[in-house]
Write a protein that holds these residues in place. Structure first.
Motif, short mmCIF file in Angstrom:
data_model
loop_
_atom_site.label_atom_id
_atom_site.label_comp_id
_atom_site.label_asym_id
_atom_site.label_seq_id
_atom_site.Cartn_x
_atom_site.Cartn_y
_atom_site.Cartn_z
N HIS A 25 9.25 -3.55 -1.29
CA HIS A 25 8.29 -4.23 -0.53
C HIS A 25 7.03 -3.74 -0.69
CE1 HIS A 25 6.60 -5.97 3.18
NE2 HIS A 25 7.04 -7.09 2.84
N ALA A 26 7.11 -2.28 -0.53
CA ALA A 26 5.66 -2.05 -0.61
C ALA A 26 5.20 -2.05 -1.86
CB ALA A 26 5.85 -0.51 -0.23
N LEU A 27 5.78 -1.95 -2.97
CA LEU A 27 5.15 -2.40 -4.38
C LEU A 27 4.58 -3.73 -4.32
CD1 LEU A 27 7.58 -0.36 -6.80
CD2 LEU A 27 5.47 0.32 -5.86
N ASP A 28 5.18 -4.51 -3.50
CA ASP A 28 4.77 -6.15 -3.55
C ASP A 28 3.46 -5.91 -2.84
OD1 ASP A 28 7.18 -7.17 -4.37
OD2 ASP A 28 8.00 -7.74 -2.74
N VAL A 29 3.37 -5.33 -1.97
CA VAL A 29 1.99 -5.28 -1.32
C VAL A 29 0.97 -4.74 -2.00
CG1 VAL A 29 0.71 -4.18 0.65
CG2 VAL A 29 3.19 -5.02 0.94
N VAL A 30 1.19 -3.57 -2.87
CA VAL A 30 0.15 -2.85 -3.69
C VAL A 30 0.07 -3.92 -4.91
CG1 VAL A 30 0.14 -1.12 -5.45
CG2 VAL A 30 0.97 -0.50 -3.16
N GLU A 31 0.77 -4.74 -5.42
CA GLU A 31 0.59 -5.44 -6.43
C GLU A 31 -0.21 -6.91 -6.01
OE1 GLU A 31 4.60 -5.03 -9.36
OE2 GLU A 31 4.61 -6.61 -7.76
N THR A 32 -0.03 -7.31 -4.67
CA THR A 32 -0.96 -8.36 -4.24
C THR A 32 -1.95 -8.30 -3.45
OG1 THR A 32 0.76 -8.55 -2.33
CG2 THR A 32 1.24 -9.82 -4.66
N ASP A 33 -2.12 -6.88 -3.05
CA ASP A 33 -3.37 -6.77 -2.17
C ASP A 33 -4.63 -6.10 -3.12
OD1 ASP A 33 -5.34 -5.94 -0.39
OD2 ASP A 33 -4.04 -5.12 1.00
N SER A 34 -5.51 -6.89 -3.24
CA SER A 34 -6.65 -6.38 -4.22
C SER A 34 -7.55 -5.39 -3.57
CB SER A 34 -7.55 -7.69 -4.44
OG SER A 34 -8.20 -8.15 -3.58
N ASP A 35 -7.45 -5.03 -2.30
CA ASP A 35 -8.14 -3.80 -1.57
C ASP A 35 -7.51 -2.53 -1.96
OD1 ASP A 35 -9.92 -5.48 -0.55
OD2 ASP A 35 -8.99 -5.92 1.28
N ILE A 36 -6.05 -2.55 -2.41
CA ILE A 36 -5.29 -1.61 -2.81
C ILE A 36 -5.52 -1.00 -4.27
CG2 ILE A 36 -3.11 -0.48 -3.01
CD1 ILE A 36 -2.22 -2.05 -0.48
#
Length: 263
Positions: free
Chosen positions: A38-49
């Protein structure tokens, strides 16, 4: 999502993922694997990361699979470890290894089994001087998983990889750095400060170019020279059309610090 086996936060463009079962040396459970994904989902989709830092809570990085979840039952029923790898570890490590942002592992203590290979799947590995890496699988009759048979020989060569896997020998951080398994060992009390600074530095760099660099390195071993040169030309075309390249050249000519966006 509410995390119970990891913590996850973003600061200055870098995501911080901490394996968080310190009383169990951050051993991996099915819940932890789901939360990492789930955390990797966030990293992949949040352009600010634009970078990811992974570490462990407490005195260890990760002791590998929590064997309480994969023990042979009192009735003798055997767990399907192949399914565990196929459905749990393999999707997670594939995504981590190929993540389109630079990844840093800060290994603060023991990294054993799957825990060692999670760290080694990251682009840059820092380890506290007291940390150790152990391919512990052979002690219980198993093979290295979580990409261990793929990543370890590429880092240290086949002869060393086979010996470490078959003998389950612990490798101290300084020795791991000397053999090319990790980038470097640092003093225990400076590990996290250096890792945090590195993560934030990477997040400010031209991360589209870094992602392409990672892809190029990952396929270089199987390509011929001509195939790799053709890939470099294609990736250089893509990088040359990027906003980051335009910004980098402008900043160089104007003698100022560049402001990269990762695009």
């Amino acid at each position: 999502m509410e995390y119970t086996a990891i913590t996850f936060a973003v600061e200055n463009g870098a995501a911080h993922l901490t394996l968080n079962r310190p009383d169990k040396l951050n051993s991996v459970t099915a819940v932890m694997l789901r939360e990492i994904c789930h955390a990797l989902d966030v990293v992949e989709t949040d352009s600010d990361i634009r970078a990811l830092l992974i570490t462990g809570a407490g005195r260890g990085f990760c002791a590998g699979q929590d064997l309480n979840e994969r023990a042979v039952s009192s009735g003798g029923e055997r767990p399907d470890l192949g399914a565990t790898v196929r459905d749990g570890y393999a999707p997670m490590i594939t995504r981590l290894y190929n993540l389109p942002v630079p990844t840093v592992a800060a290994v603060n203590g023991i990294a054993a089994g799957a825990g060692a290979n999670i760290a080694l799947a990251c682009d840059i590995v820092l380890a506290a001087e007291s940390a150790k890496f152990v391919q512990v699988f052979s002690n219980i009759g198993l093979i290295p998983d979580t990409g261990g048979t793929f990543i370890l020989p590429k880092l240290i060569g086949m002869a060393r990889a086979k010996a470490l896997a078959m003998l389950a020998l612990p490798v101290k951080a300084a020795e791991a750095a000397n053999m090319g398994m990790i980038w470097k060992a640092v003093a225990d009390d400076s590990l996290m400060a250096e890792a945090n600074e590195l993560g934030e530095t990477l997040a400010q760099r031209p991360t589209l170019g870094l992602a392409l660099t990672k892809k190029a390195f990952h396929v270089s071993a199987k390509n011929s020279l001509q195939e790799q040169l053709a890939l470099e030309a294609e990736m250089m075309r893509q990088a040359g059309y990027s906003d980051d390249y335009a910004e980098g050249v402008s900043a160089f000519l104007e003698k100022r610090q560049p402001n990269y966006k990762g695009s």
